[in-house]
Design an enzyme around this catalytic site. Structure first.
Site, PDB file in Angstrom:
ATOM      1  CG  PHE A 129      -1.916   1.156   1.126  1.00 24.52           C
ATOM      2  CD1 PHE A 129      -2.901   1.158   0.153  1.00 24.52           C
ATOM      3  CD2 PHE A 129      -1.816   2.231   1.973  1.00 24.52           C
ATOM      4  CE1 PHE A 129      -3.782   2.231   0.037  1.00 24.52           C
ATOM      5  CE2 PHE A 129      -2.688   3.304   1.867  1.00 24.52           C
ATOM      6  CZ  PHE A 129      -3.674   3.304   0.901  1.00 24.52           C
ATOM      7  CG  ASP A 198      -0.949  -1.591   7.413  1.00 21.31           C
ATOM      8  OD1 ASP A 198      -2.039  -1.757   8.001  1.00 21.31           O
ATOM      9  OD2 ASP A 198      -0.734  -0.622   6.658  1.00 21.31           O
ATOM     10  CE1 TYR A 223      -9.822   3.695   6.113  1.00 20.41           C
ATOM     11  CE2 TYR A 223      -8.786   4.900   7.909  1.00 20.41           C
ATOM     12  CZ  TYR A 223      -8.731   4.367   6.642  1.00 20.41           C
ATOM     13  OH  TYR A 223      -7.576   4.480   5.904  1.00 20.41           O
ATOM     14  CE  LYS A 224      -8.197  -0.174   5.255  1.00 22.14           C
ATOM     15  NZ  LYS A 224      -8.609   0.731   4.169  1.00 22.14           N
ATOM     16  NE  ARG A 370     -10.418  -2.443  -2.539  1.00 20.55           N
ATOM     17  CZ  ARG A 370      -9.817  -1.644  -1.655  1.00 20.55           C
ATOM     18  NH1 ARG A 370      -8.593  -1.921  -1.242  1.00 20.55           N
ATOM     19  NH2 ARG A 370     -10.411  -0.562  -1.205  1.00 20.55           N
TER      20      ARG A 370
END
Length: 411
Positions: A129, A198, A223-224, A370
């Site tokens: 990422f 991560d 927040y996911k 995705r």
């Protein structure tokens, strides 16, 4: 599950045996929308607005500054950290909620590089990422180190006596590929290096047991899959035995051993608290805690079990009805997280067309569609309907009308 034999009624039959039959009712989900982007921003829990409103009106509004003690605002980062610890296989006092994933990664990476000053390499994965790559590169340049980015299948071989630290996403943000967290960690330990994991696409998505896997350091976002809200505070994890050796490069007052003594000289707090910096964002923490509490009520292994079945239905339906799309996510459940990716040359325009018809997924450059598989609120019927809509878009060619729209999303 056979591909062409999957019908809408088959999907509804699976929904009737859902291990989480009532959890969907715990979220605000708009009518006419199939939300397959919870791996980027989790849906709003029904309880969150009331909890945040009470924090504003009942606590801030009535108790004012006394809320730091009366409502334990001051203890929120550690309290919520302990709750997150139970989700990832850590112990109380090993997780703190603070800042963003990017800032927490910077703090841990800088501390580690300074501890291993005689080693030159910071190892990471090509295509990691971007924020992880950018921060790793920046820290390496700050301390005169070398960033070594290799393909995922060469990570273990790249870890050697010159490795200061390794920075890896446990689950890849595009493909959902999941590293073998234990074997990579063991390889690092064998040469005297440490891995910062991560967990942003892992926590709340796949079962985690950091202590069993020997993990000493990790970061992750709220927040996911934790459904903490846009820009929710992140967390960092440091194994208890390692905490005395780690000093945060951001020496904020909340990380001081006695913040309210207002001493000029900095003395790091004992334990994980030394990685706090500024004043905790209480309203955001209240929203995050609501999402974490919801996740604590479910079995993580059962959650991933449903994710696997959602994945298989999605993959089978796409193979049967949308054969021009290439599955880029691993076939084997032990090698993936809880989202699914498909490659197509016109992925951006196709995702725009899907969103216009109420199927919210995500596009990742250059060619990936995705879809998040968030088992608490995604139904098998949602998967069937989403592929049905996609097949219709491809058959009619309506995706061409969306070629010039732009999708902007965070992780």
């Amino acid at each position: 599950m056979g591909s062409t034999a999957i019908t809408l009624e088959d999907a509804r039959t699976l929904d009737r045996s859902d291990p989480f039959p009532h959890r969907r009712q715990s979220f605000c989900l708009p009518d006419g929308v199939i939300y397959l982007d919870g791996n980027s921003l989790g849906a709003l829990p029904i309880a969150t607005p009331g909890i945040v409103a009470d924090t504003v009106q009942g606590q801030w509004g009535r108790s004012l500054i006394n809320s730091w003690n009366d409502h334990d605002w001051i203890g929120a980062p550690a309290r919520i950290g302990d709750k997150i610890a139970s989700l990832i296989g850590a112990h109380p006092g090993e997780v703190i909620v603070a800042d963003s994933t990017s800032v927490n990664l910077f703090k841990l990476l800088t501390a580690l590089v300074q501890m291993n000053s005689d080693r030159r390499d910071v190892v990471t994965e090509m295509g990691n990422f971007p924020t992880d790559l950018h921060i790793a590169d920046g820290v390496a340049k700050m301390f005169g180190k070398r960033l070594v980015a290799v393909p995922s299948n060469q990570i273990v071989e790249a870890i050697g006596p010159d490795t200061a630290t390794i920075v890896l996403c446990h689950v890849h943000y595009r493909t959902a590929f999941r590293h073998d967290i234990k074997s990579v960690t063991e390889r690092a330990r064998a040469v005297g290096a440490r891995v910062i994991w991560d967990l942003s696409h892992s926590i709340g998505a796949v079962p985690l047991d950091l202590h069993a896997d020997g993990v000493e350091l990790a970061v992750g976002c709220g927040y996911k899959y934790l459904n903490g809200g846009p820009g929710a505070p992140a967390f960092l994890y440091i194994a208890r035995d390692l905490q005395p050796e780690m000093i945060s490069p951001i020496r904020g007052w909340m990380g001081h051993a006695n913040p309210f003594a207002f001493d000029d000289a900095y003395v790091p707090a004992p334990g994980i608290d030394r990685f706090l910096a500024g004043t905790p964002p209480i309203l955001s923490l209240a929203a995050l805690e609501a999402g974490v509490d919801l996740m604590l009520e479910v079995d993580q292994h059962a959650l991933f079990g449903k994710s696997q079945r959602l994945f298989q239905m999605f993959a089978d339906l796409m193979a049967a009805r949308c054969p021009d799309f290439a599955l880029i996510s691993p076939d084997r459940a032990e090698h993936r997280g809880s989202h699914i990716g498909f490659a197509h040359p016109q992925a951006s325009a196709i995702m725009n067309a899907l969103i216009a018809q109420g199927v919210i997924g995500d596009f990742r450059a250059p060619d990936v569609l995705r879809f998040g598989l968030t088992p608490l609120y995604i139904r098998f019927e949602d998967i069937w309907q989403a592929v049905d809509i996609l097949a219709g878009i491809m058959a009619s060619g309506t995706w061409r009308l969306a070629q010039h729209a732009e999708i902007k999303r965070v992780t």
